[in-house]
Design a protein around this motif. Sequence first.
Motif, PDB file in Angstrom:
ATOM      1  N   SER A 150       9.243  -1.346   4.149  1.00 30.62           N
ATOM      2  CA  SER A 150       8.023  -2.197   3.983  1.00 30.62           C
ATOM      3  C   SER A 150       7.041  -1.464   4.778  1.00 30.62           C
ATOM      4  O   SER A 150       6.894  -1.227   5.754  1.00 30.62           O
ATOM      5  CB  SER A 150       8.274  -3.570   4.682  1.00 30.62           C
ATOM      6  OG  SER A 150       9.339  -4.214   3.727  1.00 30.62           O
ATOM      7  N   LEU A 151       5.962  -1.217   4.086  1.00 33.64           N
ATOM      8  CA  LEU A 151       4.605  -0.771   4.502  1.00 33.64           C
ATOM      9  C   LEU A 151       3.158  -1.325   4.067  1.00 33.64           C
ATOM     10  O   LEU A 151       3.296  -2.035   3.000  1.00 33.64           O
ATOM     11  CB  LEU A 151       4.506   0.600   4.136  1.00 33.64           C
ATOM     12  CG  LEU A 151       5.724   1.488   4.446  1.00 33.64           C
ATOM     13  CD1 LEU A 151       5.514   3.004   3.509  1.00 33.64           C
ATOM     14  CD2 LEU A 151       5.892   2.194   5.784  1.00 33.64           C
ATOM     15  N   GLN A 152       2.396  -1.077   4.915  1.00 34.03           N
ATOM     16  CA  GLN A 152       1.005  -1.647   4.594  1.00 34.03           C
ATOM     17  C   GLN A 152       0.287  -0.243   4.478  1.00 34.03           C
ATOM     18  O   GLN A 152       0.036   0.719   5.165  1.00 34.03           O
ATOM     19  CB  GLN A 152       0.170  -2.250   5.914  1.00 34.03           C
ATOM     20  CG  GLN A 152      -1.180  -2.669   5.586  1.00 34.03           C
ATOM     21  CD  GLN A 152      -1.018  -4.042   4.748  1.00 34.03           C
ATOM     22  OE1 GLN A 152      -0.114  -4.691   4.392  1.00 34.03           O
ATOM     23  NE2 GLN A 152      -2.375  -4.489   4.492  1.00 34.03           N
ATOM     24  N   LEU A 153      -0.240  -0.394   3.158  1.00 36.92           N
ATOM     25  CA  LEU A 153      -0.860   0.969   2.515  1.00 36.92           C
ATOM     26  C   LEU A 153      -2.517   1.034   2.687  1.00 36.92           C
ATOM     27  O   LEU A 153      -2.910  -0.140   2.199  1.00 36.92           O
ATOM     28  CB  LEU A 153      -0.460   1.432   1.396  1.00 36.92           C
ATOM     29  CG  LEU A 153       0.952   1.523   0.916  1.00 36.92           C
ATOM     30  CD1 LEU A 153       1.138   1.985  -0.514  1.00 36.92           C
ATOM     31  CD2 LEU A 153       1.612   2.333   2.006  1.00 36.92           C
ATOM     32  N   VAL A 154      -3.167   1.751   3.209  1.00 39.98           N
ATOM     33  CA  VAL A 154      -4.557   1.601   3.584  1.00 39.98           C
ATOM     34  C   VAL A 154      -5.196   2.705   3.047  1.00 39.98           C
ATOM     35  O   VAL A 154      -5.049   4.047   3.328  1.00 39.98           O
ATOM     36  CB  VAL A 154      -4.868   1.502   4.968  1.00 39.98           C
ATOM     37  CG1 VAL A 154      -6.331   1.449   5.198  1.00 39.98           C
ATOM     38  CG2 VAL A 154      -4.360   0.633   5.705  1.00 39.98           C
ATOM     39  N   ALA A 155      -6.191   2.590   1.925  1.00 38.18           N
ATOM     40  CA  ALA A 155      -6.827   3.695   1.385  1.00 38.18           C
ATOM     41  C   ALA A 155      -8.154   3.929   2.212  1.00 38.18           C
ATOM     42  O   ALA A 155      -9.185   2.879   1.834  1.00 38.18           O
ATOM     43  CB  ALA A 155      -7.135   3.485  -0.088  1.00 38.18           C
ATOM     44  N   SER A 156      -8.193   4.959   3.021  1.00 38.72           N
ATOM     45  CA  SER A 156      -9.506   5.268   3.962  1.00 38.72           C
ATOM     46  C   SER A 156     -10.678   5.574   3.138  1.00 38.72           C
ATOM     47  O   SER A 156     -11.734   5.022   3.945  1.00 38.72           O
ATOM     48  CB  SER A 156      -9.048   6.230   5.033  1.00 38.72           C
ATOM     49  OG  SER A 156      -8.667   7.369   4.127  1.00 38.72           O
ATOM     50  N   ASP A 157     -10.627   6.029   1.852  1.00 36.61           N
ATOM     51  CA  ASP A 157     -12.122   6.343   1.420  1.00 36.61           C
ATOM     52  C   ASP A 157     -12.587   5.184   0.575  1.00 36.61           C
ATOM     53  O   ASP A 157     -13.597   5.249  -0.221  1.00 36.61           O
ATOM     54  CB  ASP A 157     -11.754   7.549   0.630  1.00 36.61           C
ATOM     55  CG  ASP A 157     -10.696   7.539  -0.422  1.00 36.61           C
ATOM     56  OD1 ASP A 157      -9.867   6.712  -0.175  1.00 36.61           O
ATOM     57  OD2 ASP A 157     -10.717   8.418  -1.180  1.00 36.61           O
ATOM     58  N   VAL A 158     -11.740   4.075   0.116  1.00 40.11           N
ATOM     59  CA  VAL A 158     -12.212   3.015  -0.992  1.00 40.11           C
ATOM     60  C   VAL A 158     -11.901   1.646  -0.187  1.00 40.11           C
ATOM     61  O   VAL A 158     -12.413   0.622  -0.872  1.00 40.11           O
ATOM     62  CB  VAL A 158     -11.449   3.181  -2.252  1.00 40.11           C
ATOM     63  CG1 VAL A 158     -11.947   4.349  -3.029  1.00 40.11           C
ATOM     64  CG2 VAL A 158     -10.052   2.961  -2.060  1.00 40.11           C
ATOM     65  N   ASP A 159     -11.619   1.695   0.991  1.00 40.68           N
ATOM     66  CA  ASP A 159     -11.581   0.201   1.874  1.00 40.68           C
ATOM     67  C   ASP A 159     -10.528  -0.700   1.014  1.00 40.68           C
ATOM     68  O   ASP A 159     -11.009  -1.870   0.704  1.00 40.68           O
ATOM     69  CB  ASP A 159     -12.870  -0.140   2.101  1.00 40.68           C
ATOM     70  CG  ASP A 159     -12.800  -1.554   3.096  1.00 40.68           C
ATOM     71  OD1 ASP A 159     -12.041  -1.498   3.910  1.00 40.68           O
ATOM     72  OD2 ASP A 159     -13.914  -2.124   2.915  1.00 40.68           O
ATOM     73  N   ARG A 160      -9.302  -0.281   0.664  1.00 39.73           N
ATOM     74  CA  ARG A 160      -8.477  -1.198  -0.094  1.00 39.73           C
ATOM     75  C   ARG A 160      -6.952  -0.915   0.532  1.00 39.73           C
ATOM     76  O   ARG A 160      -6.717   0.057   1.076  1.00 39.73           O
ATOM     77  CB  ARG A 160      -8.447  -0.814  -1.539  1.00 39.73           C
ATOM     78  CG  ARG A 160      -9.518  -1.029  -2.208  1.00 39.73           C
ATOM     79  CD  ARG A 160      -9.665  -2.605  -2.593  1.00 39.73           C
ATOM     80  NE  ARG A 160      -8.510  -3.072  -3.533  1.00 39.73           N
ATOM     81  CZ  ARG A 160      -8.394  -2.755  -4.753  1.00 39.73           C
ATOM     82  NH1 ARG A 160      -9.139  -2.360  -5.373  1.00 39.73           N
ATOM     83  NH2 ARG A 160      -7.322  -3.278  -5.448  1.00 39.73           N
ATOM     84  N   THR A 161      -6.247  -2.047   0.663  1.00 40.57           N
ATOM     85  CA  THR A 161      -5.106  -2.267   1.102  1.00 40.57           C
ATOM     86  C   THR A 161      -4.009  -2.841   0.187  1.00 40.57           C
ATOM     87  O   THR A 161      -4.383  -3.460  -0.709  1.00 40.57           O
ATOM     88  CB  THR A 161      -5.010  -2.976   2.561  1.00 40.57           C
ATOM     89  OG1 THR A 161      -5.198  -4.303   2.042  1.00 40.57           O
ATOM     90  CG2 THR A 161      -5.894  -2.458   3.488  1.00 40.57           C
ATOM     91  N   TRP A 162      -2.746  -2.434   0.499  1.00 37.95           N
ATOM     92  CA  TRP A 162      -1.635  -2.878  -0.430  1.00 37.95           C
ATOM     93  C   TRP A 162      -0.560  -2.913   0.400  1.00 37.95           C
ATOM     94  O   TRP A 162      -0.382  -2.379   1.432  1.00 37.95           O
ATOM     95  CB  TRP A 162      -1.374  -1.856  -1.486  1.00 37.95           C
ATOM     96  CG  TRP A 162      -2.143  -1.622  -2.532  1.00 37.95           C
ATOM     97  CD1 TRP A 162      -2.478  -2.343  -3.807  1.00 37.95           C
ATOM     98  CD2 TRP A 162      -3.434  -0.758  -2.601  1.00 37.95           C
ATOM     99  NE1 TRP A 162      -3.478  -1.913  -4.308  1.00 37.95           N
ATOM    100  CE2 TRP A 162      -4.149  -0.898  -3.720  1.00 37.95           C
ATOM    101  CE3 TRP A 162      -3.685   0.302  -1.662  1.00 37.95           C
ATOM    102  CZ2 TRP A 162      -4.995   0.210  -3.817  1.00 37.95           C
ATOM    103  CZ3 TRP A 162      -4.639   1.055  -1.678  1.00 37.95           C
ATOM    104  CH2 TRP A 162      -5.491   1.008  -2.906  1.00 37.95           C
ATOM    105  N   ALA A 163       0.327  -4.314   0.054  1.00 37.59           N
ATOM    106  CA  ALA A 163       1.554  -4.331   0.812  1.00 37.59           C
ATOM    107  C   ALA A 163       2.836  -3.811   0.146  1.00 37.59           C
ATOM    108  O   ALA A 163       2.848  -4.272  -1.331  1.00 37.59           O
ATOM    109  CB  ALA A 163       1.808  -5.702   1.175  1.00 37.59           C
ATOM    110  N   LEU A 164       3.537  -2.672   0.566  1.00 36.45           N
ATOM    111  CA  LEU A 164       4.444  -2.291  -0.152  1.00 36.45           C
ATOM    112  C   LEU A 164       5.807  -3.133   0.550  1.00 36.45           C
ATOM    113  O   LEU A 164       6.319  -2.788   1.545  1.00 36.45           O
ATOM    114  CB  LEU A 164       4.681  -0.645   0.281  1.00 36.45           C
ATOM    115  CG  LEU A 164       5.949  -0.084  -0.582  1.00 36.45           C
ATOM    116  CD1 LEU A 164       5.972  -0.292  -1.884  1.00 36.45           C
ATOM    117  CD2 LEU A 164       6.019   1.319  -0.084  1.00 36.45           C
ATOM    118  N   ALA A 165       6.267  -4.007  -0.210  1.00 32.35           N
ATOM    119  CA  ALA A 165       7.321  -4.997   0.445  1.00 32.35           C
ATOM    120  C   ALA A 165       8.690  -4.502  -0.074  1.00 32.35           C
ATOM    121  O   ALA A 165       9.429  -5.096  -1.029  1.00 32.35           O
ATOM    122  CB  ALA A 165       6.961  -6.408  -0.400  1.00 32.35           C
TER     123      ALA A 165
END
Length: 240
Positions: A181-196
């Motif tokens: 389970s991870l929190q993914l953070v795209a540093s160059d586009v300011d977006r996040t996703w939860a990998l559940a």
Amino acid sequence: MTASRARSLAWAYDGAAHLRALMARMGEDAFAAPSALPGWSRAHVLSHIARNADAMVNLLEWARTGTVTPAYPSRERRDADIEAGAKRTPAEIREDVLGSGDRLAAVVRGMPESAWSATVTHPNGSPILAASVPWYRAREMWIHAVDLDVGASFADMPVPMLLALVHEVTGQLGSREGCPSLQLVASDVDRTWALAGKGRTAESVTGPIAGLAAWLTGRSRGKELRTGSGRRAPALPAWL
């Protein structure tokens, strides 16, 4: 569907142009060299791309006519066609990739609007709308361009397509055994996703959107990514 049909069609057409440019730069001896996919040469990858175009034609004809036309006659036939195709000359392979792509484009142009809402069967056995075929083709073109290992990268992809790809893959990976389970953070586009995932809980994983996409799809070990503790990004189960 991961992205709108219009956007997916644009990405597929751009992917075809991208692949055409890559093939134009490949010397005759480059086709037999290993690709980034284990056990496959670049000729195998290109033959697969061509047969995938034919498979997508079959699905769209199914949607248009109502006559069941599987993407491939069988998995064995698909594999045999790729093996046979990889033994051809570079000129024959180039012509096949371009010709099969042109046939698919012609079928797309001839699709009635009503046919796009028909349900067909993806090669993996799952039901899909015909309207999602352009997305699957776009994905095929851009990712396998990287697999050729001739200089293409995920950074070549349109950013909106990368966002759609990461969204799709995170949703699929979460159900795989051993996925953390991870929190993914795209540093160059300011977006996040939860990998559940069902596995252990870990910190966030941060990096550029192209790096996240490459890691999630198994094309990178994530060396350019970082976790909250400074450790390397964890290994993930296979996406497909």
